[in-house]
Design a protein around this motif. Structure first.
Motif, PDB file in Angstrom:
ATOM      1  N   SER A  34      -8.808  14.750   7.379  1.00  0.00           N
ATOM      2  CA  SER A  34      -8.358  15.755   6.410  1.00  0.00           C
ATOM      3  C   SER A  34      -8.114  15.170   5.024  1.00  0.00           C
ATOM      4  N   GLY A  36      -9.322  11.599   2.141  1.00  0.00           N
ATOM      5  CA  GLY A  36      -9.905  10.286   1.886  1.00  0.00           C
ATOM      6  C   GLY A  36     -11.260  10.022   2.519  1.00  0.00           C
ATOM      7  N   SER A  85      -2.457   8.128  18.194  1.00  0.00           N
ATOM      8  CA  SER A  85      -1.715   7.073  18.887  1.00  0.00           C
ATOM      9  C   SER A  85      -1.166   7.558  20.229  1.00  0.00           C
ATOM     10  N   SER A 169     -12.486  -0.470   9.957  1.00  0.00           N
ATOM     11  CA  SER A 169     -11.672  -1.657   9.774  1.00  0.00           C
ATOM     12  C   SER A 169     -11.288  -1.752   8.301  1.00  0.00           C
ATOM     13  N   TYR A 183      -0.617  -4.358   9.095  1.00  0.00           N
ATOM     14  CA  TYR A 183      -1.911  -3.724   8.782  1.00  0.00           C
ATOM     15  C   TYR A 183      -3.069  -4.708   8.988  1.00  0.00           C
ATOM     16  N   GLY A 214     -13.536  -1.959   1.149  1.00  0.00           N
ATOM     17  CA  GLY A 214     -12.680  -2.680   0.210  1.00  0.00           C
ATOM     18  C   GLY A 214     -11.717  -1.692  -0.416  1.00  0.00           C
ATOM     19  N   ILE A 216     -11.055   1.621  -1.968  1.00  0.00           N
ATOM     20  CA  ILE A 216     -11.682   2.936  -2.069  1.00  0.00           C
ATOM     21  C   ILE A 216     -10.629   3.903  -2.629  1.00  0.00           C
ATOM     22  N   PRO A 219      -5.795   8.477  -1.044  1.00  0.00           N
ATOM     23  CA  PRO A 219      -4.332   8.507  -1.121  1.00  0.00           C
ATOM     24  C   PRO A 219      -3.656   7.248  -0.591  1.00  0.00           C
TER      25      PRO A 219
HETATM   26  P1  NAD Z   1      -5.936   8.401   3.887  1.00  0.00           P
HETATM   27  O1  NAD Z   1      -4.466   8.196   3.927  1.00  0.00           O
HETATM   28  O2  NAD Z   1      -6.493   9.421   2.961  1.00  0.00           O
HETATM   29  O3  NAD Z   1      -6.502   8.715   5.335  1.00  0.00           O
HETATM   30  C1  NAD Z   1      -5.894   8.357   6.527  1.00  0.00           C
HETATM   31  C2  NAD Z   1      -5.919   9.563   7.434  1.00  0.00           C
HETATM   32  O4  NAD Z   1      -5.408   9.207   8.724  1.00  0.00           O
HETATM   33  C3  NAD Z   1      -5.022  10.696   6.879  1.00  0.00           C
HETATM   34  O5  NAD Z   1      -5.781  11.883   6.855  1.00  0.00           O
HETATM   35  C4  NAD Z   1      -3.887  10.780   7.885  1.00  0.00           C
HETATM   36  O6  NAD Z   1      -3.375  12.082   8.050  1.00  0.00           O
HETATM   37  C5  NAD Z   1      -4.587  10.286   9.146  1.00  0.00           C
HETATM   38  N1  NAD Z   1      -3.639   9.827  10.164  1.00  0.00           N
HETATM   39  C6  NAD Z   1      -2.584   8.995   9.999  1.00  0.00           C
HETATM   40  N2  NAD Z   1      -1.934   8.850  11.166  1.00  0.00           N
HETATM   41  C7  NAD Z   1      -2.581   9.608  12.076  1.00  0.00           C
HETATM   42  C8  NAD Z   1      -2.397   9.864  13.454  1.00  0.00           C
HETATM   43  N3  NAD Z   1      -1.396   9.299  14.134  1.00  0.00           N
HETATM   44  N4  NAD Z   1      -3.280  10.670  14.080  1.00  0.00           N
HETATM   45  C9  NAD Z   1      -4.297  11.238  13.408  1.00  0.00           C
HETATM   46  N5  NAD Z   1      -4.532  11.029  12.099  1.00  0.00           N
HETATM   47  C10 NAD Z   1      -3.674  10.223  11.453  1.00  0.00           C
HETATM   48  O7  NAD Z   1      -6.539   6.966   3.572  1.00  0.00           O
HETATM   49  P2  NAD Z   1      -8.053   6.425   3.689  1.00  0.00           P
HETATM   50  O8  NAD Z   1      -8.175   5.377   2.677  1.00  0.00           O
HETATM   51  O9  NAD Z   1      -9.034   7.522   3.717  1.00  0.00           O
HETATM   52  O10 NAD Z   1      -8.008   5.689   5.100  1.00  0.00           O
HETATM   53  C11 NAD Z   1      -8.964   5.904   6.116  1.00  0.00           C
HETATM   54  C12 NAD Z   1      -9.210   4.608   6.868  1.00  0.00           C
HETATM   55  O11 NAD Z   1      -9.828   3.683   5.976  1.00  0.00           O
HETATM   56  C13 NAD Z   1      -7.956   3.914   7.386  1.00  0.00           C
HETATM   57  O12 NAD Z   1      -8.213   3.396   8.689  1.00  0.00           O
HETATM   58  C14 NAD Z   1      -7.732   2.805   6.410  1.00  0.00           C
HETATM   59  O13 NAD Z   1      -7.032   1.728   6.968  1.00  0.00           O
HETATM   60  C15 NAD Z   1      -9.168   2.452   6.066  1.00  0.00           C
HETATM   61  N6  NAD Z   1      -9.314   1.708   4.810  1.00  0.00           N
HETATM   62  C16 NAD Z   1      -9.098   2.296   3.599  1.00  0.00           C
HETATM   63  C17 NAD Z   1      -9.259   1.539   2.444  1.00  0.00           C
HETATM   64  C18 NAD Z   1      -9.063   2.121   1.070  1.00  0.00           C
HETATM   65  O14 NAD Z   1      -9.145   1.371   0.088  1.00  0.00           O
HETATM   66  N7  NAD Z   1      -8.803   3.396   0.898  1.00  0.00           N
HETATM   67  C19 NAD Z   1      -9.646   0.214   2.536  1.00  0.00           C
HETATM   68  C20 NAD Z   1      -9.850  -0.357   3.789  1.00  0.00           C
HETATM   69  C21 NAD Z   1      -9.696   0.406   4.916  1.00  0.00           C
END
Ligand code: NAD
Length: 285
Positions: A34, A36, A85, A169, A183, A214, A216, A219
């Motif tokens: 929902s 990112g 989880s 990852s 993390y 990397g 991105i 939020p």
């Molecule tokens: P984000 O916060 O927009 O997305 C994370 C999503 O996970 C959210 O929609 C949140 O509601 C959901 N979430 C959290 N806990 C949850 C649960 N228990 N059950 C179901 N959904 C849950 O951030 P993002 O950057 O889009 O992150 C997505 C993935 O990318 C993550 O695994 C993050 O670690 C990884 N990541 C992001 C970046 C970055 O720079 N944005 C870099 C490396 C890795």
């Protein structure tokens, strides 16, 4: 190092999305879809032809909006709330998804979060929260997906692989991250989990891979990009001198789960504008 240029406009300098219709007839499930990267991936897989389960936690409105956007692309979509989880939630979500779409061919375990603290102040709750969502959540999602891929068996007219699993990852499976020990540990765990799964299920023609983003623009790391000062500081870590956009990840994800990537399993694709190239050494170290 070249001077970083503030680049706070969405998609500035990044390519126009291009999706091949390679996933038609392959229902996909994306966790944490929902916002990112998960949101972009759900939409990207739909642009590539897939019907999509949009998993979310909490407020249903953004997930419903994404499901409608997917339907507007001519695909089917279903938003399902589940806490990744929790075993019961994940099992219920897969049962609902399979009842609705008949099966799943693709599972993207993307949900993740941070709960940062200096190491000696990190509480067990912060540790368990991050390991629970980021690592156990990806285990539960992967296990449910593999069970369904095995139950359904090969459908070579749909895809040459029996199923595709894509873990999310981070560069922090490789780069240690002070203040984020929980993390970084969760992402290091995903690396070995994904490769061990890949080794185990390869004879079934199930592929398991990971994407390691990397920086991105989402939020989760807003503080790292939403002011020119923060953005310029971030660019010291990004040789390509632009932040990644969620669609940079989504395009790669759509390719990696398609038959165009069929011989790839057990691999981690870093999508990081060179963040893992030790940019501090670019001027000789
Ligand atoms: P984000 O916060 O927009 O997305 C994370 C999503 O996970 C959210 O929609 C949140 O509601 C959901 N979430 C959290 N806990 C949850 C649960 N228990 N059950 C179901 N959904 C849950 O951030 P993002 O950057 O889009 O992150 C997505 C993935 O990318 C993550 O695994 C993050 O670690 C990884 N990541 C992001 C970046 C970055 O720079 N944005 C870099 C490396 C890795």
């Amino acid at each position: 190092m070249a001077e970083a240029k503030p680049d706070n406009q969405p998609n500035t300098g990044s390519p126009q999305p291009q999706y091949l219709q390679a996933l038609t007839g392959q229902p996909a499930l994306v966790t944490g879809a929902s916002s990112g990267i998960g949101k972009a991936t759900a939409l990207g897989l739909a642009k590539a032809g897939a019907d999509v389960v949009v998993n979310y936690i909490g407020n249903p409105a953004p997930a419903e909006d994404i499901a409608h956007a997917i339907e507007a692309l001519g695909r089917r979509a279903l938003a399902i709330e589940a806490d990744v989880s929790k075993e019961d939630d994940v099992e219920r979500m897969f049962a609902q998804a399979i009842q609705h779409f008949g099966t799943l061919h693709i599972a993207v375990s993307n949900a993740g979060l941070q709960a940062d603290a200096p190491f000696d102040e990190m509480t067990l709750e912060q540790w368990n929260k991050v390991i629970g969502v980021n690592l156990t959540g990806q285990f539960l999602t992967a296990r449910a997906a593999v069970r369904e891929f095995k139950r359904r068996g090969p459908k070579p007219d749909i895809s040459v692989a029996t199923g595709k699993l894509l873990c999310t990852s981070s560069v922090h499976q490789e780069i240690p991250w002070a203040g984020h020990v929980n993390y970084a540990t969760s992402k290091g765990g995903i690396n070995m989990m994904m490769r061990s799964i890949a080794q185990e299920v390869a004879p079934l023609r199930i592929r398991a891979n990971a994407i390691a983003p990397g920086a991105i623009r989402t939020p989760i790391n807003r503080a790292a990009w939403d002011t020119p000062e923060a953005y310029n500081k971030l660019m010291e870590l990004v040789p390509y001198l632009r932040i990644g956009e969620p669609d940079d990840i989504a395009r790669a994800a759509a390719w990696l789960v398609s038959d165009a990537a069929d011989y790839i399993t057990g691999a981690t694709l870093y999508i990081d504008g060179g963040m893992t190239l030790y940019p501090g050494f670019a001027t000789g170290g």
